[in-house]
Design a protein around this motif. Structure first.
Motif, short mmCIF file in Angstrom:
data_model
loop_
_atom_site.label_atom_id
_atom_site.label_comp_id
_atom_site.label_asym_id
_atom_site.label_seq_id
_atom_site.Cartn_x
_atom_site.Cartn_y
_atom_site.Cartn_z
N LEU A 98 49.98 41.76 50.62
CA LEU A 98 49.32 42.67 49.67
C LEU A 98 49.85 42.47 48.26
O LEU A 98 49.07 42.44 47.29
N SER A 99 51.16 42.31 48.10
CA SER A 99 51.72 42.10 46.76
C SER A 99 51.26 40.76 46.19
O SER A 99 50.95 40.65 44.99
N ALA A 100 51.21 39.72 47.05
CA ALA A 100 50.74 38.41 46.58
C ALA A 100 49.27 38.48 46.16
O ALA A 100 48.86 37.87 45.15
N THR A 101 48.46 39.24 46.91
CA THR A 101 47.05 39.40 46.57
C THR A 101 46.88 40.13 45.24
O THR A 101 46.10 39.70 44.37
N ILE A 102 47.59 41.23 45.06
CA ILE A 102 47.47 42.00 43.81
C ILE A 102 47.93 41.17 42.63
O ILE A 102 47.30 41.18 41.55
N THR A 103 49.01 40.40 42.82
CA THR A 103 49.55 39.60 41.71
C THR A 103 48.62 38.45 41.34
O THR A 103 48.25 38.28 40.17
N THR A 104 48.24 37.63 42.34
CA THR A 104 47.50 36.40 42.05
C THR A 104 46.00 36.60 41.94
O THR A 104 45.33 35.85 41.23
N ASP A 105 45.46 37.61 42.64
CA ASP A 105 44.00 37.76 42.69
C ASP A 105 43.46 38.96 41.92
O ASP A 105 42.25 39.07 41.74
N PHE A 106 44.36 39.84 41.49
CA PHE A 106 43.92 40.99 40.69
C PHE A 106 44.49 40.93 39.28
O PHE A 106 43.75 40.82 38.30
N LEU A 107 45.81 40.95 39.17
CA LEU A 107 46.42 40.97 37.84
C LEU A 107 46.20 39.67 37.07
O LEU A 107 45.91 39.69 35.88
N LYS A 108 46.35 38.55 37.76
CA LYS A 108 46.23 37.26 37.07
C LYS A 108 44.83 37.03 36.49
O LYS A 108 44.70 36.65 35.32
N PRO A 109 43.74 37.26 37.26
CA PRO A 109 42.41 37.10 36.66
C PRO A 109 42.11 38.11 35.57
O PRO A 109 41.40 37.79 34.61
N VAL A 110 42.64 39.33 35.71
CA VAL A 110 42.34 40.38 34.73
C VAL A 110 43.09 40.17 33.43
O VAL A 110 42.52 40.30 32.34
N PHE A 111 44.38 39.81 33.51
CA PHE A 111 45.21 39.72 32.31
C PHE A 111 45.45 38.28 31.85
O PHE A 111 45.77 38.05 30.68
N GLY A 112 45.32 37.30 32.74
CA GLY A 112 45.41 35.90 32.36
C GLY A 112 46.69 35.53 31.64
O GLY A 112 47.79 36.00 31.96
N GLU A 113 46.54 34.69 30.62
CA GLU A 113 47.69 34.15 29.89
C GLU A 113 48.48 35.21 29.12
O GLU A 113 49.62 34.99 28.75
N SER A 114 47.85 36.36 28.87
CA SER A 114 48.58 37.41 28.16
C SER A 114 49.72 37.97 28.99
O SER A 114 50.68 38.53 28.46
N LEU A 115 49.64 37.82 30.30
CA LEU A 115 50.69 38.32 31.19
C LEU A 115 51.38 37.20 31.94
O LEU A 115 52.57 37.29 32.23
N PHE A 116 50.64 36.13 32.24
CA PHE A 116 51.18 35.03 33.03
C PHE A 116 51.32 33.78 32.16
O PHE A 116 50.53 33.55 31.26
N ASN A 117 52.31 32.96 32.49
CA ASN A 117 52.56 31.74 31.74
C ASN A 117 52.81 30.61 32.73
O ASN A 117 53.75 30.68 33.52
N ARG A 118 51.96 29.58 32.70
CA ARG A 118 52.08 28.49 33.66
C ARG A 118 53.43 27.78 33.57
O ARG A 118 53.92 27.23 34.55
N GLU A 119 54.00 27.76 32.38
CA GLU A 119 55.26 27.06 32.19
C GLU A 119 56.46 27.90 32.64
O GLU A 119 57.59 27.43 32.62
N LYS A 120 56.19 29.14 33.02
CA LYS A 120 57.28 30.03 33.46
C LYS A 120 56.90 30.65 34.82
O LYS A 120 56.50 31.81 34.90
N PRO A 121 57.02 29.86 35.91
CA PRO A 121 56.63 30.37 37.23
C PRO A 121 57.45 31.56 37.69
O PRO A 121 57.00 32.36 38.50
#
Length: 511
Positions: free
Chosen positions: A353-376
């Protein structure tokens, strides 16, 4: 003095168990570098270990703690429903679905159920839809927290609130770090403990069979004739064979479409390991499902469901049976086994559930403003904050269910979980077995399943929905069948008349 010694030994056993879990979590956390490692692991797992993990995660506090309470209350009809019919449907579904799901899941590197569905239908919005739906699974987390709290509060003779808080902080705390790398090993150890407990509980009522099965049924009949019958018209779950057999077959087939169950096969690195994984998982799970029979033994021990002048709550019946009827050293093993039954599924739910919320909810909604590909590592940090959120919501709802349950927390959980897999069943089914499926078919099916499930249950539609507390399985059955009919109808329209733009091509199925 004896009571003090029992509590002291129980404390020691629980502390030792906690330390063992922490050791495995730290070991796994050292190998978790990114969200992919957290979701599906970076280690080559044995198919036996993953099979044990599957059995453990499929067997929750519901199977070892909550469902036996239903059987103690309603009798043989519940054993037929929860111990025979549903398991058989689950095993057939698991065998049919696993290989297809794994084949496509590994080819597209799917980490979650929402990703699998989104990639299968080439729709990010559909993936986001299922990420939102996954919040319904919090209800299952609540069921497990309530079950664990019932066991430990009875065993340690403590109020439910501090026990609930301690369990929540400990489990959600260590799941912030370990993920799949530690979960497979903790699940495997938990499954072994649960095997021991299953054997002890199933054998604990042997004296009741001194006059054979007929003698055992006669004892149940002397308490309440409906306890010894294949149907129980006085219950709200086992009134007739439609509820006991037909509904449980539909539910059993669809129940596999839960993230912590169907995605287990993605932990296997080699295709040749799948058969052994399924064999181990199904054999062990068969024994686990039969533990519900212990509910009948508990009812024979407490025929009036009363102890020391106080009514025994249904969710606490097996916990009371274990603490009251077994020697202290045996009860310690049983308590740890029932804790394992809860933790094994709880870990899988938190992880998926946490992986789903992180990768499939927060990541598409907030994108690069919250996630950074160079900082896994940032994604891992966000995932940990999601787990903190899940912990807070789950513990709040769990406390409400502990102090004011609606017959059983199982009804609360079933409403959420059944709605989720009713919505997920058609897209998974069509995605694995049909070619050229238009996106509109599974989307309409998912929406139909949700509307019908909640509409039938809360709208009290139909003769089965007229009790003070109703059976969510009936609502989910109508939801799944309605979704299947409508989804397949749309698919056939497109197949014959090309009404919709198709999203799944035959060449994708062979990818």
């Amino acid at each position: 003095m004896e009571t003090f010694t029992n509590k002291y030994l129980t404390w020691l056993a629980v502390i030792f168990y906690m330390l063992l879990i922490l050791f495995l979590v730290i070991r796994g956390a050292l190998k978790t570098k990114n969200i992919e490692d957290y979701a599906v692991g970076s280690v080559h797992f044995s198919p036996v270990a993953v099979g044990l993990a599957l059995a453990a995660s499929m067997t929750s506090a519901a199977t070892f703690i909550i469902n036996p309470g239903f059987i103690g209350l309603y009798g043989i009809s519940g054993v037929l429903s929860f111990g025979i019919v549903m398991p058989l449907a689950i095993f057939v579904s698991l065998i049919v679905f696993t290989k297809k799901f794994r084949k496509y899941g590994t080819s597209i590197k799917a980490l979650t159920m929402a990703q699998w569905i989104g990639n299968r239908y080439n729709s990010k919005k559909y993936a986001l839809f299922f990420a939102v739906l996954s919040f319904l699974l919090i209800s299952f987390i609540v069921l497990i927290l309530v079950g664990l709290t019932q066991v430990l509060s009875v065993a340690l003779d403590l109020p439910v609130l501090p026990v609930l808080l301690s369990i929540g902080i400990f489990v959600f705390g260590y799941m912030m770090f370990g993920g799949a790398n530690s979960m497979v090993y903790t699940n495997a150890i938990q499954a072994v403990l649960m095997l021991i407990v299953a054997v002890i509980l199933l054998g604990s009522g042997y004296e009741h069979f001194s006059n054979g099965v007929k003698g055992f049924l006669a004892k149940l009949d002397s308490i309440d004739p409906t306890l010894a019958q294949w149907t129980n018209p006085s219950s709200f779950l086992f009134r007739d064979y439609f509820e006991i057999i037909f509904c449980q077959i539909i539910i059993g087939i669809a129940i596999v479409c839960q993230p912590h169950i169907i995605t287990k096969s993605l932990l296997l690195k080699n295709e040749k390991d799948v058969n052994r994984y399924l064999l181990v998982g199904i054999l062990v799970e068969s024994l686990f499902f039969m533990v519900v029979v212990a509910g009948l033994y508990a009812r024979l021990a407490f025929p009036e469901l009363i102890l020391d002048g106080e009514a025994i709550p249904m969710d606490g019946l097996v916990s009371t049976y274990v603490v009251q009827e077994f020697p202290v050293y045996v009860s310690l093993i049983l308590v740890l086994g029932m804790i394992s039954a809860g933790l094994s599924t709880l870990e899988g739910l938190i992880q998926s559930l946490s992986a789903t919320i992180t990768t499939d909810f927060l990541k598409p909604v907030f994108g690069e403003s919250l996630f950074n590909r160079e900082k896994p590592r940032r994604e891992i940090l966000i995932n940990r904050l999601v787990i903190v959120f899940l912990a807070a919501v789950s513990m709040f709802l769990s406390y409400q269910q502990l102090v004011a349950p609606d017959v059983s927390v199982a009804i609360f959980a079933q409403n959420g979980v059944y709605a989720y897999f009713a919505a997920a069943f058609i897209p998974v089914l069509f995605g694995m077995f049909l070619d050229d499926v238009p996106l509109v078919a599974p989307v309409v099916a998912s929406i139909t399943a949700l509307v019908v499930h909640f509409g039938v249950y809360y709208g009290r539609i139909g003769s089965y929905m007229q009790e003070p507390v109703n059976n969510p399985g009936v609502a989910a059955t109508f939801a799944i069948l309605s979704a299947l009919f409508l989804g397949f109808f749309i698919y056939l329209l497109d197949k014959n008349f090309q009404f919709f733009k198709t999203e799944i091509k035959e060449k994708e199925l062979s990818a």
